[in-house]
Design a protein around this motif. Structure first.
Motif, PDB file in Angstrom:
ATOM      1  N   SER A  95      -6.079   6.649  -8.533  1.00 11.26           N
ATOM      2  CA  SER A  95      -5.598   7.903  -9.110  1.00 11.26           C
ATOM      3  C   SER A  95      -6.790   8.806  -9.332  1.00 11.26           C
ATOM      4  O   SER A  95      -7.711   8.447 -10.079  1.00 11.26           O
ATOM      5  CB  SER A  95      -4.860   7.661 -10.427  1.00 11.26           C
ATOM      6  OG  SER A  95      -4.455   8.887 -11.010  1.00 11.26           O
ATOM      7  N   ARG A 100       2.221   7.494  -9.485  1.00 12.32           N
ATOM      8  CA  ARG A 100       1.151   8.479  -9.687  1.00 12.32           C
ATOM      9  C   ARG A 100       1.410   9.346 -10.909  1.00 12.32           C
ATOM     10  O   ARG A 100       0.497   9.797 -11.560  1.00 12.32           O
ATOM     11  CB  ARG A 100       1.009   9.351  -8.449  1.00 12.32           C
ATOM     12  CG  ARG A 100       0.445   8.596  -7.252  1.00 12.32           C
ATOM     13  CD  ARG A 100      -0.003   9.543  -6.177  1.00 12.32           C
ATOM     14  NE  ARG A 100      -0.729   8.845  -5.125  1.00 12.32           N
ATOM     15  CZ  ARG A 100      -1.369   9.447  -4.142  1.00 12.32           C
ATOM     16  NH1 ARG A 100      -1.386  10.756  -4.087  1.00 12.32           N
ATOM     17  NH2 ARG A 100      -2.003   8.741  -3.217  1.00 12.32           N
ATOM     18  N   THR A 150       1.504   4.255  -3.492  1.00  5.41           N
ATOM     19  CA  THR A 150       1.354   5.725  -3.435  1.00  5.41           C
ATOM     20  C   THR A 150       2.621   6.462  -3.842  1.00  5.41           C
ATOM     21  O   THR A 150       2.695   7.679  -3.665  1.00  5.41           O
ATOM     22  CB  THR A 150       0.967   6.152  -2.010  1.00  5.41           C
ATOM     23  OG1 THR A 150       2.019   5.793  -1.104  1.00  5.41           O
ATOM     24  CG2 THR A 150      -0.331   5.496  -1.572  1.00  5.41           C
ATOM     25  N   VAL A 179      -4.643   0.352  -6.799  1.00  5.74           N
ATOM     26  CA  VAL A 179      -3.901   1.602  -7.011  1.00  5.74           C
ATOM     27  C   VAL A 179      -4.904   2.635  -7.512  1.00  5.74           C
ATOM     28  O   VAL A 179      -5.525   2.447  -8.557  1.00  5.74           O
ATOM     29  CB  VAL A 179      -2.761   1.416  -8.028  1.00  5.74           C
ATOM     30  CG1 VAL A 179      -2.036   2.745  -8.238  1.00  5.74           C
ATOM     31  CG2 VAL A 179      -1.783   0.349  -7.552  1.00  5.74           C
ATOM     32  N   GLN A 208       0.834  -1.215   0.000  1.00  6.15           N
ATOM     33  CA  GLN A 208       0.000   0.000   0.000  1.00  6.15           C
ATOM     34  C   GLN A 208       0.863   1.256   0.000  1.00  6.15           C
ATOM     35  O   GLN A 208       0.511   2.256  -0.624  1.00  6.15           O
ATOM     36  CB  GLN A 208      -0.918  -0.020   1.223  1.00  6.15           C
ATOM     37  CG  GLN A 208      -1.932  -1.158   1.165  1.00  6.15           C
ATOM     38  CD  GLN A 208      -3.268  -0.792   1.789  1.00  6.15           C
ATOM     39  OE1 GLN A 208      -3.743   0.322   1.613  1.00  6.15           O
ATOM     40  NE2 GLN A 208      -3.861  -1.730   2.493  1.00  6.15           N
TER      41      GLN A 208
END
Length: 804
Positions: free
Chosen positions: A111, A24, A19, A109, A15
């Motif tokens: 976004s 990203r 990030t 994931v 996790q």
């Protein structure tokens, strides 16, 4: 527990990795390098895989970046991840790249609020085998790890031949019925054993431990082996001991076993009799103590549950992943959601939309740093209605200081907020009303100022020309007809005095009056006031006297003269018989100049009002013979500017005394002033009044200056022949669209920004005077005094016009 800890740790690392900024930002190569660094540093897993929603692998650390990659080997887990948006753990599968048995921990994931990828960490079965082996089970014991389908993922014995096979049928049947328990069974090798199993809430996997029966029977005297058994083991051990030690021992063990069996069924009152051999009696005593502790714990739990249920505040208990575990009755009352609708959900469904992401981020930062957050926020009920709460969120940690739970308590403060909003709305309304009233008053005041400025300008235009003509005639008439010259001066002075009040008030409003502090003779100032106002007093049948005041005062002489003159004028205007007296006296260590009259007097409750603009007592018909109502307003503002005190004492029908404080000064011989124009200057004069232009040109030329006059600056430029003038003088109000500031700006653009310049005007608008001062431009008001004008010209040109 060891396996769960491993899986939970891997889930947390994944996790965090999900990030990372590179992922990203869509930098897959950078993320690939970061993933390999994590694998190298942690040494937990063998591969990290990133895939999209179709199962297509985008990155696999077992292959070089950019290699062609297959689809995922566990599509069912990928489907669950994208449906639930939560971390999941796979069953055993054969890796698509490594072609070996693997299990995977998978996290979503996100976004911009959308689930875009799934991130896997592949754990080889060998790793889990090592975990089981590291538990150092007693000799002969067998441990195994089953996935959610009952397939062997890892085994402490014969792993290579066992991994991938199903557990025994009887064990699989028991696992489907209950999450944990014990049973008699056989190992895959057929060895009779006592089996204990437990299924994990986190992974839904089952840990199985088998102890061969012969190990149990041969190790009865080893308390550690007995402690590891569950309540049914007590019963089985009793049977074995009964066969060994006889009927008496068997009965004691049966009693202990029965109590243990009852305890496993939830009977908190089950008690083991203290009978049989010492060893069995000791076990029974320990069992009873355990039961008593369970009973106390159960009572405490029931009390806590009662408080939890009856609390007036809404309570939410969530796990470390912020998934709701339980809520109380008040939560349902406040939000409208039933427990069954929210258990397992993230509390984000309560978001009102009134707070930005930064607000919630600050909450989590506080929880991470201090373990606690409290404050006000808005939530949304099930029916869509917003309500305000005061909430406290606390972090509950386990023995290893890791986050175990979150507990949130909140109470409804919507009514308080509504009352605050009503009060704030009322305050805003009143503030708006006051602002509107203030704006209206300011508009009225500005309109008044503009009217006064325009009227002053229009009245001063002809007066300016007349004043300059009188100054020009001074040398011609001084000897031949001095009386005519004196009369002309008196007329011009009287007209000028009539407009001075308007000009003075406007200048005070603009804040452009700068006091010139000096020492002066008070007696001379009083004599001048008496001389000026004596004709008016005599005309009204009044006496105007003064007492000698051989005192040197220290303040701005001209402004103080205006204060004194206004007080004397006011005394004469409101006195019908008797007269006025001017004097000075010391009182309380200070010098005061006083004006006494025998006039109509002022009521005690009106002594402050009389210093307001246009406020006149005893003149409801607004008779202009009694003045404009500005005199005392000018007194008050001028005194404030000079930091002087003004007091008034009065008795209606008897008269009044106005007193002005005067600081004391030191006598200094004044310089003798003679009119001196300094060096000749080339002056440009822009004036649209032909009378003022002619009179001012003649006055300036009479002292040696050269004047180029015109109504437009464009008409003057040819006469300059490209050479800069020494000074530009311009009226402010000109014909056409240009004004004096525009004219001076044009000359400064052409001849330099430091070109000396002066505005002459009868306009008294405070805003205009501030603009003129801000641009470094001199200012003279009409009607012009020639001596003052020449002194100002000398100052602008850098010359000294005083000789001694």
């Amino acid at each position: 527990m060891a396996v769960d800890n491993d899986l939970a740790g891997i889930n947390g690392k994944l996790q965090i990795l999900a990030t990372t900024p590179t992922l990203r930002a869509g930098d897959l190569r950078g993320f690939y390098n970061r993933a390999r660094e994590v694998l190298s540093a942690e040494g937990v897993a063998e591969a990290i895989v990133l895939m999209d929603g179709t199962g297509q692998q985008l990155i696999n650390t077992l292959r070089p970046f950019g290699s062609a990659l297959p689809r995922t080997g566990h599509p069912e887990m990928l489907r669950r991840t994208f449906e639930t948006g939560r971390p999941t753990i796979s069953d055993l599968y054969i890796g698509g790249v490594a072609k070996r048995p693997f299990v995977a921990v998978e996290v979503p994931v996100w976004s911009e609020g959308k689930l875009v990828y799934a991130l896997d960490m592949g754990i080889p079965a060998e790793r889990l085998n090592r975990v089981l082996v590291e538990q150092a089970l007693p000799e002969g014991w067998v441990a195994a790890l089953l996935d959610a389908q009952g397939t062997i993922v890892a085994r402490s014995h014969h792993a290579s031949s066992s991994v991938g096979k199903k557990a025994t049928a009887d064990l699989l049947a028991q696992i489907k019925i209950q999450t944990e328990g014990t049973m008699a069974s056989r190992t895959l090798e057929g060895i009779p054993s006592f089996v204990a199993f437990s299924r994990s809430r986190f992974s839904q996997w089952t840990v199985v431990i088998g102890m061969p029966r012969d190990v149990l029977y041969g190790g009865f005297h080893r308390p550690l082996a007995l402690a590891a058994l569950t309540m049914v083991a007590f019963l089985l051990g009793g049977v074995i001991l009964a066969a060994t030690f006889g009927r008496h021992i068997r009965e004691a063990l049966e009693n202990l076993g029965a109590a243990a069996e009852a305890a496993t069924q939830g009977d908190l009152n089950a008690v083991a009799p203290l009978s049989g051999p010492r060893e069995i009696s000791r076990l029974a005593r320990q069992f009873n103590r355990m039961q008593a502790a369970r009973k106390r714990a159960d009572a405490q739990l029931r009390l806590s549950a009662s408080v939890f249920s009856a609390a007036a505040e809404g309570i939410i208990i969530a796990d470390r992943e912020a998934r709701i575990i339980d809520v109380n009755h008040a939560f349902t009352e406040l939000t409208g959601y039933l427990p069954g609708e929210v258990i397992g959900e993230n509390p984000r469904f309560l978001k009102s939309g009134k707070h930005g992401q930064d607000f919630y981020q600050a909450i989590f930062q506080a929880l991470e740093s201090t373990g606690r957050w409290q404050g006000e926020l808005w939530n949304r009920r099930k029916d869509g209605v917003l309500f305000a709460v005061y909430m406290t969120i606390s972090v509950v940690k386990d023995d290893s200081e890791a986050v175990a739970h979150y507990v949130a308590l909140f109470s409804d403060i919507t009514d308080v907020h509504r009352r605050q909003e009503e009060i704030a709305s009322l305050v805003m309304l009143r503030t708006a009303e006051l602002a509107a009233a203030k704006l209206e008053a300011e508009h009225a005041n500005n309109a008044k100022s503009r009217f006064l400025a325009a009227a002053s300008h229009d009245l001063r235009q002809p007066l300016a020309a007349l004043s300059l003509y009188v100054a020009s005639l001074e040398s011609r008439l001084a000897e031949s007809d001095p009386r005519l010259l004196a009369d002309m001066r008196y007329c011009v002075g009287s007209l000028s005095e009539m407009l001075s009040d308007l000009l003075e008030l406007s200048k005070l409003d603009a804040g452009v009056v700068a006091p010139n502090i000096s020492d002066f003779s008070l007696e001379a100032s009083i004599a001048k006031a008496v001389s000026f106002h004596a004709p008016a007093a005599k005309l009204n049948g009044l006496t105007l006297r003064y007492r000698d005041c051989d005192v040197i005062g220290r303040t701005d002489r001209i402004l103080f003269q205006r204060i004194l003159g206004n007080l004397v004028s006011n005394a004469i205007r409101y006195t019908e018989k008797g007269g006025a007296l001017i004097g000075c006296r010391r009182r309380q260590g200070r010098m005061w100049v006083e004006v006494w009259d025998t006039g109509i007097g002022i009521p005690a409750d009106k002594t402050e009002e009389i210093f307001e603009e246009f406020k006149q007592l005893g003149n409801p018909e607004r008779n202009m013979a009694k003045g404009t109502g500005l005199g005392l307003a000018i007194v008050a503002r001028t005194a404030a500017l000079l930091n002087l005190q003004v007091s008034v004492r009065s008795r209606p029908g008897k008269g009044s005394v106005f007193a002005v404080e005067l600081p004391l000064g030191v006598y200094v011989e004044p310089p003798v002033r003679r009119r001196h124009a300094g060096r000749p200057l080339r002056v440009v004069l822009i004036e649209d009044s032909i009378y003022v232009a002619a009179a001012l040109s003649r006055a300036l030329e009479s002292v040696g200056h050269t004047v180029l006059a015109s109504s437009s600056h464009l008409n003057v430029l040819p006469g300059l022949a490209g050479a800069s003038p020494d000074l530009v003088i311009s009226d402010y109000r000109l014909a056409g669209e240009d004004n004096g500031l525009d004219v001076i700006a044009a000359f400064r653009v052409r001849f330099g920004g430091n070109l000396p310049a002066m505005i002459i005007t009868g306009d008294t608008d405070p805003a205009l005077m501030r603009r003129i001062a801000e641009q470094g431009i001199g200012l003279q008001h009409k009607p012009l005094d020639l001596d003052a004008l020449l002194a100002a010209i000398n100052d602008l040109a850098g010359q000294d016009g005083v000789t001694t």
